[in-house]
Design a protein around this motif. Structure first.
Motif, PDB file in Angstrom:
ATOM      1  N   LYS A   1       1.335  -0.551  -0.159  1.00  0.00           N
ATOM      2  CA  LYS A   1       0.234   0.369  -0.044  1.00  0.00           C
ATOM      3  C   LYS A   1       0.805   1.325  -0.054  1.00  0.00           C
ATOM      4  O   LYS A   1       1.994   1.448   0.223  1.00  0.00           O
ATOM      5  N   LEU A   2       0.614   2.438  -0.680  1.00  0.00           N
ATOM      6  CA  LEU A   2       1.292   3.500  -1.458  1.00  0.00           C
ATOM      7  C   LEU A   2       0.736   4.700   0.357  1.00  0.00           C
ATOM      8  O   LEU A   2      -0.399   5.002   1.210  1.00  0.00           O
ATOM      9  N   SER A   3       2.349   5.091   1.594  1.00  0.00           N
ATOM     10  CA  SER A   3       1.327   5.818   2.149  1.00  0.00           C
ATOM     11  C   SER A   3       1.517   7.275   2.513  1.00  0.00           C
ATOM     12  O   SER A   3       1.793   7.710   0.988  1.00  0.00           O
ATOM     13  N   VAL A   4       0.822   8.505   2.827  1.00  0.00           N
ATOM     14  CA  VAL A   4       0.780   9.328   2.588  1.00  0.00           C
ATOM     15  C   VAL A   4       2.232   9.613   2.253  1.00  0.00           C
ATOM     16  O   VAL A   4       2.538  10.700   1.229  1.00  0.00           O
ATOM     17  N   GLU A   5       3.516   9.782   2.599  1.00  0.00           N
ATOM     18  CA  GLU A   5       5.083   9.628   2.439  1.00  0.00           C
ATOM     19  C   GLU A   5       5.077   9.146   0.885  1.00  0.00           C
ATOM     20  O   GLU A   5       6.149  10.158   0.642  1.00  0.00           O
ATOM     21  N   ASP A   6       5.159   8.569   0.618  1.00  0.00           N
ATOM     22  CA  ASP A   6       5.560   7.498  -0.231  1.00  0.00           C
ATOM     23  C   ASP A   6       4.641   8.613  -1.669  1.00  0.00           C
ATOM     24  O   ASP A   6       5.093   8.404  -3.236  1.00  0.00           O
ATOM     25  N   ALA A   7       3.598   9.330  -1.290  1.00  0.00           N
ATOM     26  CA  ALA A   7       3.193  10.170  -2.245  1.00  0.00           C
ATOM     27  C   ALA A   7       3.604  11.413  -2.578  1.00  0.00           C
ATOM     28  O   ALA A   7       3.195  12.655  -3.246  1.00  0.00           O
ATOM     29  N   ALA A   8       4.449  11.880  -1.926  1.00  0.00           N
ATOM     30  CA  ALA A   8       5.227  13.488  -1.455  1.00  0.00           C
ATOM     31  C   ALA A   8       6.180  13.000  -3.203  1.00  0.00           C
ATOM     32  O   ALA A   8       7.174  11.886  -2.711  1.00  0.00           O
ATOM     33  N   VAL A   9       6.568  14.329  -3.700  1.00  0.00           N
ATOM     34  CA  VAL A   9       6.960  14.857  -4.834  1.00  0.00           C
ATOM     35  C   VAL A   9       8.202  15.300  -5.082  1.00  0.00           C
ATOM     36  O   VAL A   9       8.402  15.899  -3.578  1.00  0.00           O
ATOM     37  N   ASP A  10       9.123  14.439  -4.920  1.00  0.00           N
ATOM     38  CA  ASP A  10      10.589  14.960  -5.249  1.00  0.00           C
ATOM     39  C   ASP A  10      10.880  15.676  -6.732  1.00  0.00           C
ATOM     40  O   ASP A  10      11.066  14.622  -7.574  1.00  0.00           O
ATOM     41  N   TRP A  11      10.725  17.159  -6.604  1.00  0.00           N
ATOM     42  CA  TRP A  11      11.153  17.383  -7.832  1.00  0.00           C
ATOM     43  C   TRP A  11      12.372  17.034  -8.166  1.00  0.00           C
ATOM     44  O   TRP A  11      12.395  17.501  -9.466  1.00  0.00           O
ATOM     45  N   ALA A  12      13.946  16.898  -8.237  1.00  0.00           N
ATOM     46  CA  ALA A  12      14.944  15.869  -8.285  1.00  0.00           C
ATOM     47  C   ALA A  12      14.836  15.006  -9.566  1.00  0.00           C
ATOM     48  O   ALA A  12      15.560  14.910 -10.621  1.00  0.00           O
TER      49      ALA A  12
END
Length: 310
Positions: A204-215
């Protein structure tokens, strides 16, 4: 066959409907997760499967844990021949698996053994798969490892979100599950062991997994936003507050922006990544409804050089 259907979310409802419409089988009860708090008032609401079962006038079982003795006793009393499952949301103990003589048959939204786990569609999108599908298999104690009855394939479209793809797979898979029940009942379908090669996991994807890394490259950002829409929802920070990203589009010709750097024009908003830019199409500020990114940028007055991210 006498069936007890196990499922919880909206994507399980098409399969329940297909089995309710069957003239060969009788759905005598459903098993679903207990009512859960939802909305601003956090009041308890029944699952979509429970609502559909109530409309159909069939018994609803809501065990807090499938190993609860009272639930197991009631399941034995109902005496189902087979228990079809779609996204139930809880692990079934051996005591429950042993009750129906023809077992528990799961409709899983991947081409097993690829993407075993709770979020197969999201991980297929993250990985950039071009083809996915659904499979029916006999549940055993391992994670989605049981022998397979049948499969169908589905092309992943360029801008599919996990919600789009799940909707299509739920509709197509409902027919596959009904056909699997028919084949089990008349003896024309036997499950085949999954290949030992090609196993991949889809937690399962967590909220933390959904944070975009712009790099990360634009292609990865595009896949991440699609995979996390509608849930858990891709997000970033802007001026210290969360901004959900509902839709982005890679723009290979737009270069020169640092990772996360914003360039807001009258009709478009671009953000830099580790490669070329992406256009922000739909965003959702904290506490507000989704809106066009250009409208959001005008409202907050994005200044040159401002960035997304921490």
């Amino acid at each position: 066959m006498r069936l007890v259907f196990a499922g919880t979310p909206e994507v399980a409802v098409p399969a329940l409907d297909a089995l309710l419409a069957s003239d060969r089988h009788e759905v005598v009860a459903v098993v679903t997760r207990p009512d859960a708090p939802a909305g601003r008032g956090r009041r308890l609401v029944p699952s979509p499967v429970a609502e559909r079962a109530r409309e159909a006038g069939i018994e609803i079982l809501r065990p807090h844990r499938p190993r609860d003795p009272a639930f197991l006793d009631r399941l034995r009393e109902i005496a189902p021949d087979c228990c079809p499952v779609v996204a139930y949301g809880a692990l079934l103990p051996k005591a429950a698996l042993d009750i129906p003589p023809r077992g528990w048959v799961n409709l899983h939204f991947s081409l097993l053994p690829a993407w075993r786990g709770a979020a197969p569609v999201q991980h297929a999108l993250l990985a950039g798969d071009e083809i996915t599908g659904a499979a029916t298999f006999l549940i055993e104690e391992g994670l989605d490892s049981g022998p397979v009855f049948g499969v169908l394939t589905e092309e992943i479209r360029r801008d599919d979100t996990s919600g789009d793809l799940l909707t299509r797979l739920a509709l197509a898979g409902s027919g596959l599950l009904a056909a699997t029940m028919d084949g089990i009942e008349d003896g024309t379908l036997a499950p085949r062991p999954q290949p030992a090669e090609g196993v991949s996991l889809a937690p399962k994807l967590s909220v933390e997994d959904a944070a975009v890394d712009w790099a990360m490259p634009a292609l990865h950002v595009h896949r991440q936003v699609r995979a996390c829409t509608p849930a858990p929802g891709a997000w970033t920070l802007f001026r210290g507050e969360r901004l959900k990203l509902r839709q982005v589009t890679p723009v290979p010709e737009r270069t020169g922006l640092a990772p996360g750097e914003l360039a807001a024009e009258k009709q478009t908003v671009h953000a830099g990544t580790g490669s070329h830019a992406v256009e922000l199409v739909w965003v959702q500020p904290q506490g507000k409804k989704p809106m066009r990114a250009a409208d959001w940028a005008r409202g907050v007055r994005v200044t040159p050089g401002e960035r997304l991210g921490s």
